[in-house]
Each structure stands twice: as C-alpha cells, then as structure tokens.
Design a protein around this motif. Structure first.
Motif, PDB file in Angstrom:
ATOM      1  N   GLU A  38       0.832  -1.223   0.000  1.00 19.00           N
ATOM      2  CA  GLU A  38       0.000   0.000   0.000  1.00 19.00           C
ATOM      3  C   GLU A  38       0.854   1.255   0.000  1.00 19.00           C
ATOM      4  O   GLU A  38       0.346   2.359  -0.176  1.00 19.00           O
ATOM      5  CB  GLU A  38      -0.889   0.103   1.228  1.00 19.00           C
ATOM      6  CG  GLU A  38      -1.808  -1.050   1.463  1.00 19.00           C
ATOM      7  CD  GLU A  38      -1.345  -1.884   2.644  1.00 19.00           C
ATOM      8  OE1 GLU A  38      -1.894  -2.971   2.810  1.00 19.00           O
ATOM      9  OE2 GLU A  38      -0.431  -1.442   3.376  1.00 19.00           O
ATOM     10  N   GLU A  57      -9.068   5.284   4.695  1.00 19.39           N
ATOM     11  CA  GLU A  57      -8.752   4.109   3.891  1.00 19.39           C
ATOM     12  C   GLU A  57      -9.938   3.621   3.060  1.00 19.39           C
ATOM     13  O   GLU A  57      -9.870   2.547   2.456  1.00 19.39           O
ATOM     14  CB  GLU A  57      -8.264   2.968   4.812  1.00 19.39           C
ATOM     15  CG  GLU A  57      -6.989   3.313   5.574  1.00 19.39           C
ATOM     16  CD  GLU A  57      -5.773   3.407   4.673  1.00 19.39           C
ATOM     17  OE1 GLU A  57      -5.705   2.666   3.673  1.00 19.39           O
ATOM     18  OE2 GLU A  57      -4.888   4.236   4.961  1.00 19.39           O
ATOM     19  N   ARG A 113      -7.308  -2.626   7.046  1.00 19.35           N
ATOM     20  CA  ARG A 113      -6.732  -1.295   7.124  1.00 19.35           C
ATOM     21  C   ARG A 113      -7.670  -0.251   7.722  1.00 19.35           C
ATOM     22  O   ARG A 113      -7.332   0.919   7.778  1.00 19.35           O
ATOM     23  CB  ARG A 113      -6.256  -0.794   5.747  1.00 19.35           C
ATOM     24  CG  ARG A 113      -5.034  -1.485   5.228  1.00 19.35           C
ATOM     25  CD  ARG A 113      -4.372  -0.666   4.144  1.00 19.35           C
ATOM     26  NE  ARG A 113      -3.948   0.634   4.625  1.00 19.35           N
ATOM     27  CZ  ARG A 113      -2.833   0.881   5.292  1.00 19.35           C
ATOM     28  NH1 ARG A 113      -2.005  -0.119   5.565  1.00 19.35           N
ATOM     29  NH2 ARG A 113      -2.529   2.102   5.683  1.00 19.35           N
TER      30      ARG A 113
END
Lengths: 373, 465, 109
Positions: free
Chosen positions: A257, B384, B410
C-alpha cells in the motif's frame, strides 16, 4: 487421516496456515481463536519472506526455509484463486545493510559459515556503489551489504485474512473469542478435549497447539516441553508514500500500500506490549540513517508486538510420544514459512505423511537440560 | 525540563486549570496543538473582530475573560505543539509544528502531574455521500466563522441535531446568511421522552430558556425546518449537489452546494486510551469515557482529565472540572487552606452545571441509522475508504472486535489514526454480533498520538557524527 | 472546481492581504487565516484525491483531526491545510495520491 477431525488452538499465521493445509487435505477442522485484544503475535510480523543470515548451527533450518520459500508462489496463487485476495508476495531478492566495514566483514563470514553447513544459499556481498544501483536512496552511513536472490516480502495481514477467508470457504469451524486453557486426552474414546475457563469443551481426533505464547503452558498438557518466552518486537509504520523502495531490506521495507515498515528492536519485558518512546526514537534514527529521505515521512503507528521465541530462536514441531496425534508447533517466521506450514506441516499433523527427517532438529526436548552424569 | 503541572489543551478546561494552578503557586505550562489559545469553543478569542464578536454571542465572549486571566498569570503557553506520547508518570513527548515538514526535533518534559484537556471532536455522521466535497461538520462551519469570518455564499443545508447546529444557524442569520434549510433528525417524540428529565432540567431554567430562545428565533426568522428526517442521503458526482431525505412519509430533495452535518460531539480519548487506561461505554452519550475519580484523576497515574474529554459536559462545566483538577493537584503538592470548603463549592457548581445534561442527551440522542449505516456502501473509515459492508464482512470472517478489523482491512490505519471511524466500527460490530459495545471494545491506541515526522524523532542533529 | 464560491467573508476586511498561488492561479487572501479557509473562500473544493481510489476530497473538520485537507504547500507534500496559516507567495497544489518522498529537497522549505 482423511475424514478425521482435528482441533487447532490458535488462529494466527501459524494456526491458520496449518488449519488451511489440513482442510485442503481432507480433514475436518475446528480452529480456536482468542479475543480481539489478545496478544496476537501475527499482527507484529514484519512481513519478510527471508532466508539470508538464518540457520547458523542449524542446517536443517536452512533447508526447511529454502523449501518453504520455493513453495510460496503456489500458496499465493492458490489463495488468490479461492478467496480473490492477493497477499502481495514479492520475491525480488532482499538486502541486509551494514554501517561499518567490520559489520560487513562479519556478515560475510557468517554467510560463508552457513553455506559451509551443506545447504547452499546464494548471496552476494556488495559495496556501497553496487548497492546504490538497487537502492538509490541509500544514506551515506551505509557502507555495504549482502543481497540474496531468494528473499522477498508479503503482506502478513492480508495473508491472515486470506487464510481465514479460505478456511471459511472450505467449511472450517472457526470459534472466535475462546481461549483454550487446558487440553486432555480420553483413553477410552481416544479423543482429545479442549477446555476453556468456563469448562466448555470440544472433542477431536487430533490436536495441534499453535497458540504462540500460550503454547508453553498447553504443551505440558500433552507432555511436550516448549519453553517459549515473549520477546517484544517494536515496529514503526509510516504514512503511505509513493513507491521508492523496490527491494525489502532486513530492517525496512515498503508495503504494497506504500507505507514504510521499520523494525524491529527486541527486548525481554515479560507481557508488556506497550511502545516505549526511546525504542521508537531508536528505530526512527536507524531508518533515517538508512534512507535519509524518510526524515520527511510521518510515523503513523508503532506496534509493540510480543513474539514467541524459543531459546535458540528456531521452531518447535513435535508430535507427542505419550499422546500420538497431539502436536506442538511454534515458529516466529509466520510469513517466511507460511507455505511450508500449509503444504508440509499440515499433512504431517493430519497423519498423512511421515515426520519429515529434519524435524528431529525441531523437537522441544532439545531444550531439556540433561542432568550431569 | 520539569514542571509541577503540564496541561495539554487550551480550551475552557485547560485555561481554567492553568489559571488556578498558577494561583496556587505551581509551575505550569500549556501545550497546545493549535497556534492560538482558546481550544475549539473559544477559537481565535484573542484576535476576533468586534463585529464577529457580536454575532458569536456572550457565551463565546466569556472566553476573553479566561484568556485575559491566563495572559496575566505566570503560565507558560506554547502553541503549535503536537503531543505524541504521554506516560502515566507524567512524561510528555512532543514536536513543534512549523507549518512545513522538517520541524524541530522531538522534546520531552516532565510534569509532576499532567492535565489532559484535549476536549471533544465532532461525532462522525456516516451517511451516503458524506465524503463528498462540499460536506463538512457544523463544527467546521463554526471554526470558519470564528477564525476566518467566513459564512456560506451558496445554498447550504444544516443537517442533524444538537445545540451547536442551532447555534450555528442563529449565528449565520445574525451575519446575514439564511440557510436553505435545517433538516433536523430530532423527532417530536424525543421531546416527550425527555420529559422525565424535565424536573432536573427546570432547575437549570436559564440554560433551558437560552435553548428555547435559540430554537424559536430560528423558526421566527423563517428558516425552513424539517423535523424527524430519516433516510438521509447526500448526492452529487464530484461534489455535493443535492440533499435528500424522508420527511413525514414523503421524499424531499433540496439542491445545495454545502451541507453542514452535526449530531453532537464526543470525547477525544486518544491520549487516555494510549496508556491503556480503562474506559467505560456511556450509553446515554453513546461514546467511550475514561474512568476517573471525582477529581478527574486516572487510576494508577499522575494524569488528570478535565473537560469534554472526560465526558461531554459543555464549556462551563469544563471550566469547573479544570478548577477541580487544579485544586486536587495543588493539595497534593502543598497544603491548600480551606481545601474542603473550596472542593465542596466546586463540586456543587459542577453538579448544577451538569443538571441540564441528561435532558440534552435525551432529546438530541443521535439516531441509530445515522451512527450505524444500513447501506453497505457507506464509507466508515474515510482515510482508507473502508465501507460498512466490508466491516460486516470482517465480522463474518471472524473479527469480533475493532482491532481485528484493523488487521483485516486497514480500517483505522490511516492518518486520522482511527479518530473518525472508531465509534462507528465498534457499533457496527456490536450490532452485527448482537452484543454491547462494552463487549466489543475499542481500538487499541498507541504512540504516536499524532503523526510525527521520523526526522523529528530521530533527533537529526545527532545524525551528522 | 466550482465557479461560484461556497464561502464568502461576511465583513469587509481592512487588514492586510497576501498573494498565494493555487495550481498556478493567483489568489488574494486575507493574512492570518488558514490555507484551507483561504481556498474554501475562493471556491476551491477539491483539495486532494484519495490514494485508494482517486475520489476527490475536501476538508471536513477544520480542526486537524480528519486529515482530509491535505495539500502540497511550497513543495512539501501532504500537509494539513487547516493547521497552516497563509504566507505571501505561498505555492499550493493538490495532494494527489500518496506523498512522494523522492521529490523533496532535503533542505527545509
């Protein structure tokens, strides 16, 4: 055996990988997982799929890891097919970085010694100018390092999620919020029983203890010696950045990410998993020393995960002699060895394969002090 | 560096605590994240123009008294400070923000006691479209008015409930702007339900009348008010274009370029949670509160909490809590004359100031549908982009608490460090599992309490060895 | 990008103005206000694009909690516009996606 019912205590990277391996081998699986705020070492896993530098004085471990890494792409592909989750495995090779000539020399000696044990792990010692080809943002304090083409990284949280997802899809019975306090064996029914503190129990034909820190106590219930101690590893995670680090390094990697993961210190602090400011500053200093541009990245999270460590740092894979069918497994390389746990350990604990030869080196009783004659 | 008292935050609680600590002769410092003192409610209090002051009203103006007293005292005030760690025995680590990236290096100071006065933040309002540009919290509207003198210029809809929303509508009208509509989620029946809280509320008749005056002036000025709205949606492609909702059985649509949402405020518990201090779920205010003694002290620590961070009590009560903390601390460091009398007075005052609270909490209790989104595609974690549906999927996968959902998706791992999604995640999980929020728990918060530059932590001076 | 400004100043400002640049466009804004306020007062809504899916975002809380108001200011990426005051000559750009560490000069702004 196929069709048997196996209970696995611990739903972390280890337990989940073995559970998945067992269910795909045709066993019925029950997996026990603790509460939301339990220690959960898997959450503190750094995410490296790594071999270089490992296995000094333990050639069996070198072999074990090497095979495990080779099996990894298959696991990634399989999980992707079944769950749609890509665990972001990358195996471009990885770097160990040194800050002094002496350090680099010591490193070279160590890697030579490891290879002298018989199992070959390819490596290249590089000086600063070589390193800059691969890691252009390297700071001036880094004088050299070692590169191993077998090394890589994966996303440990996605891996955990994918394994749990796959388990669910395959029909495993996952019991959440339960802490197994005690296990016993019933000679008459020839079944194992797992008890929680309230006295509820579950029965199974086979039993695997993959409870991380909890294993030390539970292992004794099946007559296996597993001296596991918590060691705190601190990890720092930055905000997400555009890609700049294409290879994982031993102390610093860029996740899929974009965040930078920095780790880890380790200390003996009992069960205190809070983060300490001096540890955070130490890790920050080292990160900035390695890649000066990280000076401008913001730290967003710091973990103080408790990792289960054996006295020599190597795994325990042992079947109970007194209670065949009961196993203790512990390893702190939950990502590196994920495929090995799934494709080799699982069939073994399922009773489908013989004990791998190298597992003699991973018995818990290697730690038992023999009385002097 | 070491002080008797380190105070974090400069709102009513922080200022009042500082003033009194100084009065008792204790060395005191305020560390403030904002560049100027006043916290949120008294934002810009020292620099606000007289014109703006007339609009903002007497309650806001009271902040000037506090600010004056503070300036006249020996209290050291440091703005632009980002506290990133607080320990139970009073070590506070922070960095100074210079509005760029490479700031100064991290420092730490020690307080024999620390008063955490970081106040409250807007309760999240997770409805469809709430992440669209043109959608902000009503608190943000107030900040723009206080700090920059900005009012809306295009059709604006105020949505939700709570005193702040009505106050903002009133202030906008005084400034010459009439909102296109006030879409209130309070139902008529809520007023009746609050009746049993009335007797006590009537004791605070001044507060009660003030609220009534506010509400009635909104109606008098002809703002279109829709009460009891449900099924709220904010629509638009790149930015807000339309607000839609259900009112009295039929669907309404209002064109708007700005929507200001509000459903109360919640305690900012980042610091208190970061030291693993115990918190309890307050079912009346639907939020987590740190567990403290009557003085605001946190167990097994030298830390106190005062103000909205301890539980939503409003500005006046926050001040009193600040004074209580100061008194308690001062009495431990030196013997305070007539400590008993003083504490009794303060406690009585606090009690009076909190009297109206249960009534307000009951009337303006945020509705389930606006706290726990039914729509799977509503974003819960803004940082997120994790949706309500995804969180419910994680529960299906075995996540029984918010820390596991963090690991699985996340959610809560972004820059806001879970501030904006924490309550929503806990409540979604609680609803899906059919258990209480207490059983589900909350995010484990750790240092750094605010994101900090690695360079500042590394003490970059020492790198050049 | 809106043509009509959503916020306006309610009182005329006698105090100083500064010049800042947003995506190359020159803006005259009162000194002493935050970058986020200055942009909102000039009809600018779209501050950043999410790194997860490119969605456009603008400030929500204006008090430093939500991190939606991220902008590139004077070459330094991903700063909170609501926490920084305007300065004369400031160059402001949108924050698209994640921060790029590589672009930065090591010296401070």
């Amino acid at each position: 055996m196929i069709g048997e019912h196996i209970a696995i205590v611990g739903g972390g990277l280890l337990g989940a990988a073995i559970a998945y391996g067992a269910i795909r081998s045709g066993l019925e699986v029950t997996l026990f997982d603790e509460h939301d705020t339990a220690h959960r070492a898997s959450r503190g896993n750094f995410g490296l799929a790594w071999i270089q530098g490992k296995g000094l004085n333990k050639p069996e471990y070198v072999n074990w890891t090497k095979n495990g890494l080779r099996l990894w792409p298959e696991l990634q592909e399989e999980l992707l097919q079944i769950t749609g989750i890509d665990v972001a495995l990358q195996q471009p090779g990885g770097f160990w970085l040194g800050f002094s000539d002496r350090e680099v020399l010591e490193r070279e000696t160590k890697l030579k010694q490891i290879n002298a044990q018989g199992v070959h792990v390819p490596y290249t010692i590089m000086d600063r100018s070589d390193l800059l080809q691969y890691l252009p943002e390297l700071g001036p304090s880094v004088v050299g390092g070692s590169f191993c083409s077998l090394d890589g990284q994966a996303n440990p949280l996605l891996l955990l999620k994918a394994l749990h997802s796959a388990l669910k899809i395959k029909g495993a019975n996952i019991i959440n919020g339960v802490r197994i306090e005690r296990v016993t064996y019933d000679k008459n029914t020839r079944r194992f029983l797992c008890f929680n503190s309230a006295g509820d129990h579950w029965e199974s034909d086979r039993l695997v203890l993959a409870a991380g820190l909890g294993n030390a106590k539970l292992a004794a219930d099946v007559d296996i010696y597993a001296p596991i101690r918590p060691k705190r590893g601190q990890i720092l995670i930055t905000e997400k950045l555009k890609p700049f680090l294409n290879y994982p390094t031993n102390k610093c990697r860029q996740t899929n990410e974009g965040s930078i993961q920095i780790g880890s210190t380790s200390d003996d602090v009992g069960l205190d998993d809070s983060t300490k400011t001096d540890q955070i500053e130490l890790l920050a200093r080292r990160a900035v020393k390695t890649f000066p541009l990280l000076s401008d990245a913001r730290l967003v999270r710091a973990w103080g995960a408790l990792r289960p460590l054996t006295p020599d740092g190597y795994p325990i894979y042992q079947e109970s002699v007194k209670y065949p069918g009961a196993f203790v497994v512990t390893s702190h390389s939950g990502v590196t060895l994920a495929a090995a746990h799934c494709y080799t350990v699982a069939p073994w604990i399922s009773g489908l394969t013989q004990t791998p030869l190298e597992f003699i080196a991973f018995r818990g009783d290697r730690f038992i002090q023999r009385p002097k004659e | 560096m070491s002080y008797d008292v380190v105070i974090i935050g400069s709102g009513p609680a922080g200022m009042a605590a500082a003033i009194d600590c100084d009065k008792y002769g204790l060395s005191t410092i305020i560390l403030d994240e904002q560049p100027m003192l006043g916290g949120q409610i008294y934002r810009n209090i020292e620099y606000v123009t007289s014109g703006r002051l007339k609009i903002l009203g007497a309650d806001y103006e009271h902040g000037i008294t506090l600010a004056d007293k503070l300036r006249k005292s020996q209290v050291e005030y440091r703005g632009n400070v980002s506290v990133w760690n607080v320990t139970r025995n009073g070590e506070v680590s922070f960095v100074i923000n210079r509005g760029g990236r490479s700031g100064e290096k991290s420092q730490s100071i020690n307080g024999r006691f620390v008063v955490i006065a970081t106040g409250a933040m807007e309760r999240p309002f997770p409805i469809k479209g709430w992440t669209l540009p043109g959608v902000m919290g009503a608190g943000a509207g107030q900040i723009l008015l206080k700090s920059s003198g900005l009012i809306p210029n295009l059709p604006t809809v105020l949505i939700g409930e709570g005193p702040l929303l009505y106050l903002l509508a009133y202030q906008y009208m005084k400034a010459g702007y009439k909102p296109a509509a006030l879409v209130s989620t309070t139902r008529f029946s809520d007023y009746f339900k609050a009746i049993y809280n009335m007797p006590k509320a009537m004791l605070s008749w001044r507060d009660f009348l003030k609220g009534l005056k506010l509400l009635s002036s909104i109606y008098i000025h002809g703002i279109k008010v829709y009460s009891g709205a449900t099924c709220l949606e904010l629509n638009g492609s790149d930015f807000l274009e339309e607000v839609s909702f259900k009112h009295k059985g039929s669907y309404k649509k209002i064109s708007a370029s700005l929507a200001l949402l509000h459903q109360g405020v919640i305690p900012n518990t980042q610091i208190t949670m970061s030291e693993n201090l115990p918190h309890k779920w307050n079912e009346n205010q639907i939020c987590w509160e740190p567990i403290t003694d009557e003085w605001g002290r946190l167990p097994e620590s030298n830390l106190y909490v005062a103000g909205d961070g301890r539980g939503i009590v409003g500005a006046q009560a926050s001040e009193t809590q600040g004074k209580l903390a100061a008194l308690s601390i001062a009495n431990q460091l030196k013997n305070i004359d007539d400590f008993i009398v003083k504490s009794k007075q303060l406690k009585q005052t606090l009690s009076k100031q909190k009297r109206i609270r249960p009534f307000i909490d009951r009337i303006y209790r945020p509705k389930d549908e606006f706290r726990i989104p039914k729509g799977d595609d509503v974003i819960v974690c803004r940082c997120e982009e994790v949706t309500a549906g995804q969180i419910r999927e994680y529960v299906d996968l075995g996540c029984i608490g918010p820390n596991q959902t963090k690991a699985f998706g996340r959610c809560g791992m972004g820059l806001c460090q879970g501030r904006f999604c924490s309550l929503t995640v806990t409540e979604i999980i609680a609803e899906k599992r059919n258990v209480t929020p207490t059983e589900v728990g909350h995010y484990r918060i750790r240092a750094p309490i605010k994101p900090v530059l690695l360079g500042d932590l590394a003490n970059t001076d020492e790198l050049t060895e | 990008m809106r043509l009509n400004q959503v916020f306006k100043f309610y009182e005329s400002k006698d105090d100083e103005f500064v010049t800042v640049y947003f995506e190359g466009k020159e803006l005259r804004v009162p000194s002493g206000i935050s970058v986020a306020s200055a942009l909102l007062a000039n009809g600018i809504y779209f501050f950043r694009a999410s790194s997860v899916n490119g969605s456009k975002r603008s400030p929500y809380c204006m008090m430093g909690v939500c991190f939606e108001c991220l902008l590139e200011i004077d070459g330094v990426p991903a700063l909170q516009g609501c926490m920084i005051g305007v300065r004369n000559g400031m160059i402001i750009k949108r924050q698209i996606g994640n921060m790029n560490v590589k672009k930065l000069d090591i010296e401070t702004y």
